[in-house]
Write a protein that holds these residues in place. Sequence first.
Motif, PDB file in Angstrom:
ATOM      1  N   PHE A   4     143.312 -23.299 115.953  1.00 22.26           N
ATOM      2  CA  PHE A   4     142.136 -23.797 115.247  1.00 22.26           C
ATOM      3  C   PHE A   4     140.902 -23.736 116.132  1.00 22.26           C
ATOM      4  O   PHE A   4     139.844 -23.285 115.706  1.00 22.26           O
ATOM      5  CB  PHE A   4     142.373 -25.244 114.792  1.00 22.26           C
ATOM      6  CG  PHE A   4     141.227 -25.805 114.004  1.00 22.26           C
ATOM      7  CD1 PHE A   4     141.144 -25.599 112.641  1.00 22.26           C
ATOM      8  CD2 PHE A   4     140.234 -26.535 114.629  1.00 22.26           C
ATOM      9  CE1 PHE A   4     140.081 -26.105 111.909  1.00 22.26           C
ATOM     10  CE2 PHE A   4     139.171 -27.048 113.914  1.00 22.26           C
ATOM     11  CZ  PHE A   4     139.106 -26.830 112.550  1.00 22.26           C
ATOM     12  N   TYR A   7     139.799 -20.286 116.483  1.00 24.61           N
ATOM     13  CA  TYR A   7     139.129 -19.802 115.279  1.00 24.61           C
ATOM     14  C   TYR A   7     137.655 -20.179 115.262  1.00 24.61           C
ATOM     15  O   TYR A   7     136.784 -19.359 114.981  1.00 24.61           O
ATOM     16  CB  TYR A   7     139.822 -20.364 114.022  1.00 24.61           C
ATOM     17  CG  TYR A   7     138.953 -20.309 112.796  1.00 24.61           C
ATOM     18  CD1 TYR A   7     138.581 -19.091 112.234  1.00 24.61           C
ATOM     19  CD2 TYR A   7     138.469 -21.495 112.224  1.00 24.61           C
ATOM     20  CE1 TYR A   7     137.759 -19.058 111.120  1.00 24.61           C
ATOM     21  CE2 TYR A   7     137.651 -21.454 111.121  1.00 24.61           C
ATOM     22  CZ  TYR A   7     137.298 -20.229 110.567  1.00 24.61           C
ATOM     23  OH  TYR A   7     136.483 -20.203 109.478  1.00 24.61           O
ATOM     24  N   THR A  17     143.017 -17.948 109.043  1.00 21.51           N
ATOM     25  CA  THR A  17     142.364 -19.254 108.918  1.00 21.51           C
ATOM     26  C   THR A  17     142.936 -20.112 107.795  1.00 21.51           C
ATOM     27  O   THR A  17     142.970 -21.331 107.918  1.00 21.51           O
ATOM     28  CB  THR A  17     140.857 -19.077 108.675  1.00 21.51           C
ATOM     29  OG1 THR A  17     140.646 -18.372 107.451  1.00 21.51           O
ATOM     30  CG2 THR A  17     140.211 -18.324 109.817  1.00 21.51           C
ATOM     31  N   LEU A  18     143.381 -19.489 106.712  1.00 28.01           N
ATOM     32  CA  LEU A  18     143.919 -20.259 105.588  1.00 28.01           C
ATOM     33  C   LEU A  18     145.148 -21.041 106.021  1.00 28.01           C
ATOM     34  O   LEU A  18     145.299 -22.228 105.682  1.00 28.01           O
ATOM     35  CB  LEU A  18     144.264 -19.322 104.430  1.00 28.01           C
ATOM     36  CG  LEU A  18     144.750 -20.010 103.150  1.00 28.01           C
ATOM     37  CD1 LEU A  18     143.672 -20.949 102.620  1.00 28.01           C
ATOM     38  CD2 LEU A  18     145.109 -18.969 102.093  1.00 28.01           C
ATOM     39  N   TRP A  21     143.998 -23.991 108.333  1.00 28.49           N
ATOM     40  CA  TRP A  21     143.404 -25.090 107.577  1.00 28.49           C
ATOM     41  C   TRP A  21     144.457 -25.808 106.736  1.00 28.49           C
ATOM     42  O   TRP A  21     144.416 -27.032 106.584  1.00 28.49           O
ATOM     43  CB  TRP A  21     142.281 -24.565 106.687  1.00 28.49           C
ATOM     44  CG  TRP A  21     140.983 -24.393 107.409  1.00 28.49           C
ATOM     45  CD1 TRP A  21     140.409 -23.221 107.800  1.00 28.49           C
ATOM     46  CD2 TRP A  21     140.103 -25.438 107.840  1.00 28.49           C
ATOM     47  NE1 TRP A  21     139.222 -23.464 108.452  1.00 28.49           N
ATOM     48  CE2 TRP A  21     138.998 -24.810 108.496  1.00 28.49           C
ATOM     49  CE3 TRP A  21     140.118 -26.816 107.743  1.00 28.49           C
ATOM     50  CZ2 TRP A  21     137.950 -25.526 109.037  1.00 28.49           C
ATOM     51  CZ3 TRP A  21     139.062 -27.541 108.287  1.00 28.49           C
ATOM     52  CH2 TRP A  21     137.999 -26.903 108.924  1.00 28.49           C
ATOM     53  N   LEU A  24     146.442 -28.060 109.026  1.00 29.73           N
ATOM     54  CA  LEU A  24     145.643 -29.219 109.403  1.00 29.73           C
ATOM     55  C   LEU A  24     145.544 -30.212 108.253  1.00 29.73           C
ATOM     56  O   LEU A  24     145.628 -31.429 108.451  1.00 29.73           O
ATOM     57  CB  LEU A  24     144.246 -28.780 109.844  1.00 29.73           C
ATOM     58  CG  LEU A  24     143.310 -29.900 110.327  1.00 29.73           C
ATOM     59  CD1 LEU A  24     143.890 -30.591 111.556  1.00 29.73           C
ATOM     60  CD2 LEU A  24     141.921 -29.348 110.636  1.00 29.73           C
ATOM     61  N   ALA A  25     145.383 -29.697 107.028  1.00 29.91           N
ATOM     62  CA  ALA A  25     145.307 -30.567 105.852  1.00 29.91           C
ATOM     63  C   ALA A  25     146.619 -31.320 105.650  1.00 29.91           C
ATOM     64  O   ALA A  25     146.624 -32.511 105.308  1.00 29.91           O
ATOM     65  CB  ALA A  25     144.967 -29.746 104.614  1.00 29.91           C
TER      66      ALA A  25
END
Length: 319
Positions: A4, A7, A17-18, A21, A24-25
């Motif tokens: 992350f 990035y 990146t998807l 993320w 992380l979510a």
Amino acid sequence: MSEFLSYITGLVPVAATLEIWGRLALIAALGFVLGFAMNRGSICTVIATKELVSERRPARFIALVECAAWAALVYAILETEPIMEAGWSSLVYLVPAAIFLGIGTYINGSCVFGSVGHIGNGEIEFVFTFLGIYAVLYTETAFDLLSDQPVASTPPSLGATLLSLALLAIVATRFSVSRRSETNFRRLTLAMGTVGVTSTALAILAPGFSITASFGPIASVSVVGAAISVCMFGGSFVSARLGKHGFRLKWPTVKAMVKRTLAGTLMGLGALLIPGGNDTLLLIGLPAGAWQAALAYVLFVATVAVLVGKLGSIAKAWS
């Protein structure tokens, strides 16, 4: 989550990146649910020990063991080893560390589980408990006071089937001893299962995670550490807002701040030398079948029990 940080500095392809993320979510959501469950279940070793020693009510203490069984079951199902970032200390450090942890927890009036719940309830003074803990952990990291210990990992000692049977037996035992005196059996069952599952998932997704040191990574600008900490306390806050006890902001007195900081310092010292707080012992050490974790947890609880028996305690469940 180093990907992350790479990035946001432009070093990771956009295609990745998807996933970053999304991970992380998921971690943030698990942190929120963990905090929510700790507040909703009034999970605290001091409360459980007080009810056991002073009121002869073992149900809440049995529930803590139940939480460890849930964690062990998740590790077994996922065929993943519980990992300690540092190996267990020798008995020369382990024994006094467990006692320090117990004394600090008694002075605080709440363990790390309960402290998260108290903060969610609006009792700001418990923030100083964590400040005391992190001051100790940060000082050791900054000055490298202890020699490095190798990472320790151990596969769960029991299979998923045996752990499932053991979990059912624990729940049945708690039901049999609580049906006359406890009115929150279902809520406590859901809370213990949720804490056991979410904390284990976080430990797998974010190796090195522990509630005791959840703020620690923030000092090194870790996105994961920040996400877990903020969402965990946010979940506790939302739970309090939705619960019967409600949210009541209570500003601390100087005496309370000093008391919580002292307690947190002792708790941090114990967690540093074991290494790990009561959350690590319950949710990583016991699922791994580590005798060091069992010994430290017994000494920790025994210390709290002796102090409660001799001096009493005003700690009480809030839901």
